[in-house]
Design a protein around this motif. Structure first.
Motif, PDB file in Angstrom:
ATOM      1  N   ASP A   1      -9.265  32.959  36.347  1.00 55.99           N
ATOM      2  CA  ASP A   1      -7.921  33.398  35.980  1.00 55.99           C
ATOM      3  C   ASP A   1      -7.611  34.770  36.562  1.00 55.99           C
ATOM      4  OD1 ASP A   1      -7.730  31.034  34.626  1.00 55.99           O
ATOM      5  OD2 ASP A   1      -8.074  31.907  32.645  1.00 55.99           O
ATOM      6  N   LEU A   2      -8.619  35.648  36.599  1.00 62.82           N
ATOM      7  CA  LEU A   2      -8.447  36.962  37.207  1.00 62.82           C
ATOM      8  C   LEU A   2      -8.068  36.822  38.682  1.00 62.82           C
ATOM      9  CD1 LEU A   2      -8.716  40.069  36.962  1.00 62.82           C
ATOM     10  CD2 LEU A   2     -11.136  39.794  37.568  1.00 62.82           C
ATOM     11  N   ALA A   3      -8.743  35.919  39.386  1.00 62.82           N
ATOM     12  CA  ALA A   3      -8.402  35.685  40.794  1.00 62.82           C
ATOM     13  C   ALA A   3      -6.985  35.159  40.928  1.00 62.82           C
ATOM     14  CB  ALA A   3      -9.401  34.710  41.415  1.00 62.82           C
TER      15      ALA A   3
ATOM     16  N   PHE B   1     -15.695  27.842  41.774  1.00 59.10           N
ATOM     17  CA  PHE B   1     -14.546  28.083  40.903  1.00 59.10           C
ATOM     18  C   PHE B   1     -14.556  27.080  39.755  1.00 59.10           C
ATOM     19  CE2 PHE B   1     -13.712  29.160  45.260  1.00 59.10           C
ATOM     20  CZ  PHE B   1     -13.070  30.379  45.213  1.00 59.10           C
ATOM     21  N   ALA B   2     -14.245  27.553  38.552  1.00 56.12           N
ATOM     22  CA  ALA B   2     -14.167  26.644  37.401  1.00 56.12           C
ATOM     23  C   ALA B   2     -13.236  27.214  36.344  1.00 56.12           C
ATOM     24  CB  ALA B   2     -15.554  26.401  36.795  1.00 56.12           C
ATOM     25  N   GLU B   3     -12.351  26.372  35.842  1.00 52.99           N
ATOM     26  CA  GLU B   3     -11.546  26.684  34.656  1.00 52.99           C
ATOM     27  C   GLU B   3     -12.311  26.058  33.493  1.00 52.99           C
ATOM     28  OE1 GLU B   3      -7.675  28.290  33.263  1.00 52.99           O
ATOM     29  OE2 GLU B   3      -9.264  28.736  34.683  1.00 52.99           O
ATOM     30  N   SER B   4     -13.382  26.728  33.096  1.00 50.69           N
ATOM     31  CA  SER B   4     -14.472  26.104  32.344  1.00 50.69           C
ATOM     32  C   SER B   4     -14.375  26.243  30.832  1.00 50.69           C
ATOM     33  CB  SER B   4     -15.803  26.713  32.810  1.00 50.69           C
ATOM     34  OG  SER B   4     -15.770  28.128  32.662  1.00 50.69           O
ATOM     35  N   PHE B   5     -13.284  26.765  30.309  1.00 43.57           N
ATOM     36  CA  PHE B   5     -13.187  27.057  28.878  1.00 43.57           C
ATOM     37  C   PHE B   5     -13.492  25.839  28.014  1.00 43.57           C
ATOM     38  CE2 PHE B   5     -10.404  29.930  31.190  1.00 43.57           C
ATOM     39  CZ  PHE B   5     -10.713  31.159  30.652  1.00 43.57           C
TER      40      PHE B   5
ATOM     41  N   GLY C   1      -4.581  31.460  31.956  1.00 42.83           N
ATOM     42  CA  GLY C   1      -4.941  30.473  32.964  1.00 42.83           C
ATOM     43  C   GLY C   1      -4.063  29.234  32.949  1.00 42.83           C
ATOM     44  N   ALA C   2      -3.615  28.823  31.752  1.00 45.14           N
ATOM     45  CA  ALA C   2      -2.773  27.626  31.654  1.00 45.14           C
ATOM     46  C   ALA C   2      -1.391  27.857  32.255  1.00 45.14           C
ATOM     47  CB  ALA C   2      -2.640  27.202  30.190  1.00 45.14           C
ATOM     48  N   TRP C   3      -1.022  29.099  32.450  1.00 43.90           N
ATOM     49  CA  TRP C   3       0.244  29.447  33.112  1.00 43.90           C
ATOM     50  C   TRP C   3       0.015  29.707  34.596  1.00 43.90           C
ATOM     51  CZ3 TRP C   3       2.705  33.342  35.829  1.00 43.90           C
ATOM     52  CH2 TRP C   3       4.095  33.378  35.777  1.00 43.90           C
ATOM     53  N   LEU C   4      -1.078  30.388  34.915  1.00 46.43           N
ATOM     54  CA  LEU C   4      -1.348  30.821  36.283  1.00 46.43           C
ATOM     55  C   LEU C   4      -1.779  29.677  37.200  1.00 46.43           C
ATOM     56  CD1 LEU C   4      -3.335  33.986  35.214  1.00 46.43           C
ATOM     57  CD2 LEU C   4      -1.236  34.073  36.576  1.00 46.43           C
TER      58      LEU C   4
ATOM     59  N   MET D   1      -8.898  20.454  36.539  1.00 44.82           N
ATOM     60  CA  MET D   1      -9.851  21.558  36.401  1.00 44.82           C
ATOM     61  C   MET D   1      -9.982  21.994  34.947  1.00 44.82           C
ATOM     62  SD  MET D   1      -9.130  23.984  39.737  1.00 44.82           S
ATOM     63  CE  MET D   1     -10.599  24.987  39.420  1.00 44.82           C
ATOM     64  N   ALA D   2      -8.838  22.117  34.243  1.00 48.38           N
ATOM     65  CA  ALA D   2      -8.868  22.645  32.878  1.00 48.38           C
ATOM     66  C   ALA D   2      -9.415  21.643  31.871  1.00 48.38           C
ATOM     67  CB  ALA D   2      -7.463  23.085  32.467  1.00 48.38           C
ATOM     68  N   LEU D   3      -9.181  20.351  32.103  1.00 43.69           N
ATOM     69  CA  LEU D   3      -9.583  19.342  31.118  1.00 43.69           C
ATOM     70  C   LEU D   3     -11.001  18.818  31.342  1.00 43.69           C
ATOM     71  CD1 LEU D   3      -6.206  17.398  30.856  1.00 43.69           C
ATOM     72  CD2 LEU D   3      -7.142  19.082  29.260  1.00 43.69           C
TER      73      LEU D   3
END
Length: 266
Positions: free
Chosen positions: A120-122, A136-140, A151-154, A167-169
């Motif tokens: 998300d920072l990137a 890279f991972a949207e790993s939450f 991240g859900a907006w970006l 990626m998020a799911l």
């Protein structure tokens, strides 16, 4: 506690390094978050800075939150649900508000894994250039939590909703080649050439007048949530300002006279 961010200046370009390689540059301390906010405030106030390059020291770009603190419900993850909500709002959520809204262009030089809040920072940066070793991972979701820092907006605004959803799911990790294919990054280079490639992009940006850079970035940001007619009104206002800068006149004169322009920031 040593500073988390180390800044180096080259003319009008500021290179900022996250410097906690022992934690893979995890974002886990309120002081680190305050450093980002303070950095953005100082850059915004310094009209001589044209571009920021953000990277990490060590093998990772940013590993996101500190999982050990999550397990122990310590640090920024301590307290009641209400206290935890306030911890996010007054802590890490200040970074996207400060960094994403910074008028100066920011180039992310992603030297290694960008995971969770690190990804998300990137995504808060304007341009992302990746080492071929980055991941890279949207790993939450793998930890049973949600993207808490925007991240859900970006992410959907960069790769589109279907890929962002995937990626998020799933929380799955993608490599640099896939990130390039999906448009998450604009370029992938060998790790040894990363900073050079990022600085090349930064210098190409910094070759332009500072007023034009800042106003153009602001238009791009505002255009993400404005109607076209509203953006056109804002564009007209910004353009009227730009036409009355000395650097605009110098750019026009240099073009007509077929010479290199000499900008002053005025």
């Amino acid at each position: 506690m040593k500073p988390f961010l180390i800044a180096e200046r080259e003319d009008s370009i500021l290179t900022v390094r996250m410097d906690s390689p022992e934690t893979r540059n995890a974002l886990s301390e309120p002081a680190q978050m305050q450093e980002f906010v303070d950095l953005c405030a100082s850059v915004k106030a310094d009209r001589s800075v044209k571009v920021v390059v953000l990277t990490g020291n060590g093998p990772a770009f940013c590993a996101g939150g500190n999982v050990k603190d999550m397990r122990e419900r310590g640090g920024i993850f301590a307290g009641s649900p209400y206290e935890l909500r306030e911890s996010y709002r007054n802590g890490i959520q200040r970074i996207p508000l400060a960094l994403y809204e910074l008028d100066v262009p920011v180039v992310a030089a992603i030297n290694g894994p960008a995971i969770g809040a690190g990804l998300d920072l990137a995504c808060m940066c304007d341009v992302r250039i990746s080492a071929d070793t980055a991941k890279f991972a949207e790993s939450f979701v793998k930890l049973g939590i949600v993207p808490g820092d925007g991240g859900a907006w970006l992410l959907p605004r960069i790769v589109g909703m279907p890929k962002a959803s995937l990626m998020a799911l799933t929380g799955d990790t993608i490599d640099a080649a896939k990130a390039l294919e999906w448009g998450l990054v604009t370029e992938v280079v060998p790790a040894a050439e990363l900073l050079s490639a990022a600085l090349d992009v930064a210098r190409r940006m910094a070759a332009n007048p500072s007023h034009g850079l800042r106003l153009t970035k602001r238009l791009l940001r505002e255009g993400q949530h404005m109607r076209l007619d509203s953006l056109l009104e804002l564009s007209a206002a910004f353009q009227s300002l730009a036409h009355h800068t000395e650097d605009h006149q110098e750019a026009v004169n240099a073009f007509v006279e077929k010479r290199a322009p000499q900008f002053t920031g005025r």
